[in-house]
Design an enzyme around this catalytic site. Structure first.
Site, PDB file in Angstrom:
ATOM      1  NE  ARG A  97      -1.277   2.147   3.069  1.00  0.00           N
ATOM      2  CZ  ARG A  97      -0.290   2.890   3.565  1.00  0.00           C
ATOM      3  NH1 ARG A  97       0.262   3.858   2.862  1.00  0.00           N
ATOM      4  NH2 ARG A  97       0.149   2.687   4.800  1.00  0.00           N
ATOM      5  N   GLY A 137      10.487  13.236  -1.694  1.00  0.00           N
ATOM      6  CA  GLY A 137      11.577  13.603  -0.808  1.00  0.00           C
ATOM      7  C   GLY A 137      11.261  14.791   0.072  1.00  0.00           C
ATOM      8  CB  ILE A 170      12.879   8.211   0.269  1.00  0.00           C
ATOM      9  CG1 ILE A 170      13.544   9.428   0.947  1.00  0.00           C
ATOM     10  CG2 ILE A 170      12.032   8.616  -0.923  1.00  0.00           C
ATOM     11  CD1 ILE A 170      12.579  10.423   1.551  1.00  0.00           C
ATOM     12  N   GLY A 245       0.139  19.607   1.723  1.00  0.00           N
ATOM     13  CA  GLY A 245      -1.062  19.290   0.963  1.00  0.00           C
ATOM     14  C   GLY A 245      -1.008  17.889   0.386  1.00  0.00           C
ATOM     15  CB  CYS A 246       1.779  15.907  -1.084  1.00  0.00           C
ATOM     16  SG  CYS A 246       2.244  17.061  -2.377  1.00  0.00           S
ATOM     17  CG  LEU A 247       2.900  15.018   3.945  1.00  0.00           C
ATOM     18  CD1 LEU A 247       3.603  15.581   5.168  1.00  0.00           C
ATOM     19  CD2 LEU A 247       3.361  13.590   3.679  1.00  0.00           C
ATOM     20  CB  ALA A 250      -0.009  10.482   1.699  1.00  0.00           C
ATOM     21  NE  ARG A 276      -4.754 -24.336  19.817  1.00  0.00           N
ATOM     22  CZ  ARG A 276      -3.808 -25.259  19.866  1.00  0.00           C
ATOM     23  NH1 ARG A 276      -3.753 -26.206  18.929  1.00  0.00           N
ATOM     24  NH2 ARG A 276      -2.912 -25.238  20.827  1.00  0.00           N
ATOM     25  CD  GLU A 371       2.642   9.603   4.227  1.00  0.00           C
ATOM     26  OE1 GLU A 371       2.016  10.656   4.048  1.00  0.00           O
ATOM     27  OE2 GLU A 371       3.174   8.963   3.312  1.00  0.00           O
TER      28      GLU A 371
END
Length: 392
Positions: A97, A137, A170, A245-247, A250, A276, A371
C-alpha cells in the site's frame, strides 16, 4: 503461508452506503490481492525484498492515481474509491500500500495539482501505467516532524538549478525513476522539483536491516550538485503548505489502508478461534477470547464509519487537514492494537509466517510513525480545537 480465506467484516452494513462503482472497484482490488499478493508476500517479507512483478497489477486495478483525471492516465474515480483501493491493498500488506500511496498522493498528486500542463502530460500517464515509478523527498536525517527546518537547497544558475542535500526514509527510492523533492531556494522558500533518475550527482542508496515494511523498498535520496532543468520546477504552489497538501492526500489513504490491516488480523483471529480447540471446545467459546473479538469488530466498525464520512467530505472538498489527521491517528492506532490482540488469540502460532498477523503488526509500527507521528497528529487536533499551536 496459509491460503487467503479472507472474508470482509461489515457489521453495520456499510456496503449499503457504497455505490455500485465503489463495490466494483473494491472487489477488483480484493480479488487481485488474493490472487497476486497473498501467495507471495510472506516470502518477500522474509527476504526483505519488494515484489517488482506486482507493479503492473497495481496499475491495472487503478491503484496509481485513481482520482487523477482520465486525460492524464488516471481512473477518474472519487475519493471513496481511492480509500477502498488502499484498504484492500493494505489488507495484503502495508508495504505494498505504501508503494501505491506514494505513487498516487505524493508523486502524481503534486504534479497534477502544482505542475504545468506540460509536466502533467509528460509524467502522469507513465506514472499511472506503472511504466515509471516515483518517490517523494521531504524527510531529512535531522528534520522529521519539523520538515520546515530542511537544509536541502537549490540555487539558480541561470539555465538550471543546482540541488544539494539529502532525504531519508524514502519509500520507493531504490527503484524510482523520478523523485518529487522539496528544497529551499536561496531566499529560504520551499519549492518542489522533479528530479529524474540518471541526473549526474543523484543517487538512491537502499536502507537495509528493517524489521518493518520489509516487503517495501526504502532508501535515501542524495543530491550532490545535481543540475535540475528549470522546467522541472513545480510552479503551482510553494511554501511548506505545498508538501503538506500532498501529505493530506496520503494520510487520507492511510486512514483507509489501516482498516484493511485490522480487518485481516480480525478475520484471521476469528477463524482461528473457531477452529482451535482447547479443553474440549473451540477457544471462541471462552469469554476472554470473545471479549477480544467483540472489541476488535467494534473498533473496526467505528474506523469504517470515520473513513467513510471523511471520504464524503473529501469528495465535497470540505475535509480539513485536522480531520484527516484525526482519522490517520485513530485508525492506525486501532489497527496496531487489533494486531496485538489478534496475535494473542493465535498464541504461539501468531508469531509465525504461516499467518499474516505478526507481519501486519511490524508494518503498522512504521505506519503509526510515518506521514506524521502518533503524537504529532494528537497535537494537530489539539491546535485545531484550542486555537493554540504546541509546536511554537
Amino acid at each position: 503461508m496459509k491460503p487467503d480465506l479472507f472474508e470482509s467484516p461489515d457489521y453495520y452494513n456499510l456496503d449499503d452506503l457504497l455505490s455500485e462503482e465503489h463495490k466494483l472497484v473494491r472487489d477488483a482490488a480484493r480479488s487481485w490481492v488474493k490472487r497476486a499478493v497473498s501467495p507471495i508476500i510472506e516470502d518477500y517479507a522474509q527476504r526483505a525484498e519488494f515484489p517488482n512483478e506486482i507493479i503492473a497489477g497495481l496499475a491495472e486495478i487503478g491503484a496509481f492515481g485513481p482520482y487523477i483525471p482520465e486525460e492524464y492516465g488516471g481512473a477518474g474515480l472519487d475519493q471513496i474509491s481511492y480509500g477502498l483501493i488502499m484498504q484492500e491493498i493494505e489488507r495484503g500488506d502495508s508495504g505494498v500500500r505504501s508503494t501505491a500511496s506514494v505513487q498516487s498522493s505524493l508523486v502524481m498528486y503534486p504534479i497534477f495539482a502544482y505542475g504545468t500542463e506540460e509536466q502533467r502530460k509528460r509524467f502522469l500517464p507513465d506514472l499511472a501505467s506503472g511504466k515509471k515509478m516515483g518517490c517523494f523527498g521531504l524527510t531529512e536525517p535531522d528534520h522529521g516532524s519539523n520538515p520546515g527546518g530542511m537544509v536541502t537547497r537549490f540555487a539558480d544558475k541561470g539555465d538550471h538549478y543546482l540541488l544539494n542535500g539529502a532525504k531519508l526514509w524514502i519509500s520507493n527510492s531504490p527503484f524510482a525513476d523520478l523523485a518529487v523533492v522539496w528544497a529551499k531556494n536561496e531566499e529560504g522558500r520551499i519549492h518542489g522539483l522533479i528530479v529524474e533518475r540518471g541526473m549526474e550527482g543523484f543517487s538512491t542508496p537502499e536502507t537495509h536491516n528493517k524489521w518493518s515494511l520489509r516487503a517495501s523498498a526504502t532508501g535515501e535520496l542524495i543530491f550532490d550538485n545535481v543540475k535540475v532543468p528549470k522546467e522541472n520546477l513545480l510552479p503551482g504552489k510553494n511554501g511548506l503548505g505545498a508538501p503538506l497538501g500532498c501529505l493530506d492526500s496520503a494520510r487520507y489513504g492511510i486512514a483507509w489502508g489501516a482498516i484493511g490491516a485490522a480487518m485481516d488480523c480480525y478475520d484471521t483471529a476469528l477463524r482461528y478461534a473457531k477452529e482451535r480447540s482447547q479443553f474440549g471446545k473451540p477457544i471462541a467459546s471462552f469469554q476472554l477470547q470473545q471479549k477480544k473479538l467483540a472489541e476488535m469488530i467494534t473498533e473496526i466498525t467505528k474506523a469504517q464509519l470515520l473513513a467513510f464520512r471523511l471520504g464524503q467530505l473529501k469528495n465535497e472538498g470540505r475535509a480539513t487537514t485536522a480531520q484527516i489527521s484525526m482519522a490517520k491517528r485513530n485508525n492506525v492506532d486501532m489497527a496496531l492494537k487489533i494486531a496485538r490482540e489478534a496475535r494473542q488469540v493465535l498464541g504461539g502460532m501468531g508469531i509465525t509466517g504461516e499467518y499474516s498477523i505478526m507481519r501486519h503488526m511490524m508494518n503498522l509500527e512504521s505506519v503509526i510513525t510515518y506521514e506524521g507521528t502518533h503524537d504529532i497528529h494528537l497535537l494537530i487536533t489539539g491546535a485545531d480545537i484550542t486555537g493554540i499551536s504546541a509546536f511554537k
